[in-house]
Scaffold this active site. Structure first.
Site, mmCIF file in Angstrom:
data_model
loop_
_atom_site.group_PDB
_atom_site.id
_atom_site.type_symbol
_atom_site.label_atom_id
_atom_site.label_comp_id
_atom_site.label_asym_id
_atom_site.label_seq_id
_atom_site.Cartn_x
_atom_site.Cartn_y
_atom_site.Cartn_z
ATOM 1 N N SER A 144 0.798 -1.237 0.000
ATOM 2 C CA SER A 144 0.000 0.000 0.000
ATOM 3 C C SER A 144 0.826 1.280 0.000
ATOM 4 O O SER A 144 0.251 2.378 -0.058
ATOM 5 C CB SER A 144 -0.959 0.011 1.187
ATOM 6 N N VAL A 145 2.145 1.166 0.040
ATOM 7 C CA VAL A 145 2.958 2.350 -0.238
ATOM 8 C C VAL A 145 2.647 2.826 -1.661
ATOM 9 O O VAL A 145 2.762 4.012 -1.975
ATOM 10 C CB VAL A 145 4.465 2.033 -0.060
#
Lengths: 391, 391
Positions: free
Chosen positions: A104-105
């Site tokens: 999710s970066v």
């Protein structure tokens, strides 16, 4: 070999070997680097100068950086002050050259891309999703605004329990080609997003949801009339000073998994952090609007510490914001992926991990990375100790 | 976007856009380049000096190089004399940086790898397949020798009709993840090879077969006790002077598709050709045994011109050999992939294409590339014309 396959690559212990070679399990597309990698100053030998430093991992609990890295099943870890590498270490099958998935970066790249399109004048934050994607009218996201997508205050009926096969988050993974398909699955990410029908009241609360980012990416693509992977490549990746190409996973139709699919080298993720600490300029060229970065770092309206992600602070423009005052902000992904930037100390921290629990040690990570970034001990490490060369 | 997917990417017209981004359709693993790319001399502007040159494409038929490139739906084309680029051109979505699949040119890398292991003393050319893979006893390949695999004289009952859905070659593609699966398909390349049961008399005739190369790759892996992709990377790719990583497709279990799955930049394929013309040495380091290259170029025992591949000459060690005397040899893959080397003129030609017919223009390619490589006109192109820089 056979034990690592599409249905096991995300699970412990296989993820230790899989997260740095996602292209073996899922289709990908390449995000080409630009022509000039940014120099980083590095010792001749690997600098692991912070190993003995003590960090707070919870209120009142301290441990050495070495123990923290071990506790959190670290694959790769780097600390920069300016362009100076203070600490860099790789574990397991990871090396400087391996590309690790950032999970999710990836969302936080999408958030910065939105700021670029706002500056272009092609994206309206107050417009609803249907302005850009009429086909989502009547679905979970149709009446949400772009701003609500960015701040994770859209309210789809969506279960984010990553280990629950019945949860929407796993259905989304299956549609994206991340897990073996099941009868009745949506055919690709966009069909999956269209299949989501119910929602609560948009804007009423913080609700962290991967599908929200995928809708946002679709909106950006429509607003700019450029495929999302090409936007990522041409508007961001080619201007972060990367030393290598990045990759993003794609579904069977070629749609990128914007919420989670990017892989890159550790140093290149750190370079993205440097770009943000440099107010969005690299070598005199404006890449990301400074005002967008400042707005992001000022944080959102809802306290996020109570949610299942267990990350204290607020959320704004697809970034976690610990205090909203210092300018610090961070990107975070499951299984322990992090990018932390702190302008008060000019520190960037990037970390890849392969934890067994998707949200394992979320609180400990936030505490420890904040503790490292803000530590007075770092300012005592003189640059002269590390002038072995550049990479 | 949706029109290009796993069931259409190989077909015309989609293959024009797909063959240079195979990673979007099939799982891949990375073959990392070594640390020092070999320099090539290049004009400041793209040198397309051979465009007007006339070449023979069939007995008695001549056309310009430009027309030949157009006729054969060329994606990329380079001609080197020594380290001097005489001609370099890209078409469609291809650029110097794109990686194009080389199809059965992959086989010729496998053939050179065999020579390296023979030199190591770990591979016995006269041993049968079962010495290395006992599990293939009783199958199509069990009693074939390693030498028969290398020279394509093993005799599996195997239909190579690439466009026939019932042919074994398509079943092999499905097992490798190249086409959508069907009920009853083998689970991966190795299971597919084990499923092949019948054969004729090994050594009696030339029989070009993709499965033969996959068995050979499996043998090399067992002989060296190193995974095939790692062998390719560490024994060859890191030593060809490549400017970029290569890739090879893998099945769901991670097994590489040795017969066809490699993708690389055009210049890097040409550099592999340079290595061979340099008798297998690069910068003073022995990569491939000179004697193995010489033996390969001396050709095989069977005339191949009568086969469906329509390539005149013989076949030896996974290479096509036009005459067996000049030292010229070439690697060839479906849809128009070629590497041609000619030591008498010190010429290397590499060509990527996306033809509509898998074996389209096989004869024309052989004629034209031979004609270009042997042309007296090339020696009239003085190096001084091309000293614009190095890449």
């Amino acid at each position: 070999m056979t034990s690592r396959s599409l249905d096991t690559w995300l699970d412990t212990p296989h993820n230790r070997d899989s997260l740095h070679e996602v292209q073996r399990f899922v289709r990908t597309t390449q995000l080409e680097r630009g022509s000039r990698p940014t120099r980083l100053l590095v010792e001749a030998k690997t600098p692991t100068g912070l190993s003995a430093m003590s960090v707070a991992v919870e209120s009142g609990q301290e441990m050495s950086v070495a123990d923290f890295l071990s506790l959190t099943n670290t694959d790769a870890f780097i600390v920069l002050r300016g362009d100076q590498i203070l600490h860099e270490q790789y574990f397991g099958g990871n090396r400087p050259k391996t590309r690790h998935i950032v999970m999710s970066v990836s969302k936080s790249f999408c958030g910065m891309l939105a700021g670029i399109l706002v500056e272009d004048g092609t994206l309206d934050l107050d417009a609803t999703v249907t302005k850009y994607i009429p086909g989502l009218a009547g679905g979970s996201f149709g009446t949400a605004t772009v701003r609500q997508l960015l701040d994770m205050t859209a309210a789809p009926d969506f279960d984010m329990s990553y280990l629950n096969p019945d949860a929407e988050v796993q259905a989304g993974d299956r549609a994206a080609g991340w897990r073996p398909g099941q009868p009745g699955d949506a055919d690709g990410t966009r069909a999956f997003l269209q299949s989501l029908q119910r929602s609560g009241i948009h804007g009423a609360a913080f609700q962290y949801c991967s599908a929200t980012t995928d809708v946002l990416a679709w909106v950006l693509e429509r607003a700019a009339d450029v495929p999302y992977a090409e936007l990522l490549e041409t508007r961001i990746w080619q201007h972060v000073g990367a030393e290598a190409d990045a990759q993003i996973t794609v579904d069977a139709s070629g749609t990128p998994y914007a919420c989670a699919g990017m892989s890159m080298r550790l140093r290149d993720l750190a370079r993205f952090g440097r770009l943000l600490l440099g107010h969005g300029r690299l070598d005199g060229t404006r890449v990301i609007p400074r005002s967008w970065i400042d707005t992001t770092a000022s944080g959102g309206s809802f306290d996020t510490s109570d949610t299942s992600n267990r990350r204290a602070g607020t959320y704004k423009n697809q970034w976690w914001v610990p205090d909203g005052k210092s300018g610090a902000m961070f990107a975070a992904g499951i299984f322990g992926q992090y990018l932390w930037i702190d302008p008060t100390t000019d520190i960037v921290i990037a970390k890849f991990s392969s934890e067994s629990d998707p949200l394992g040690h979320s609180a400990e990570h936030s505490h420890a990375l904040r503790s490292i970034a803000g530590s007075p001990a770092l300012s005592e490490l003189a640059p002269a100790q590390h002038q072995g060369g550049t990479i």
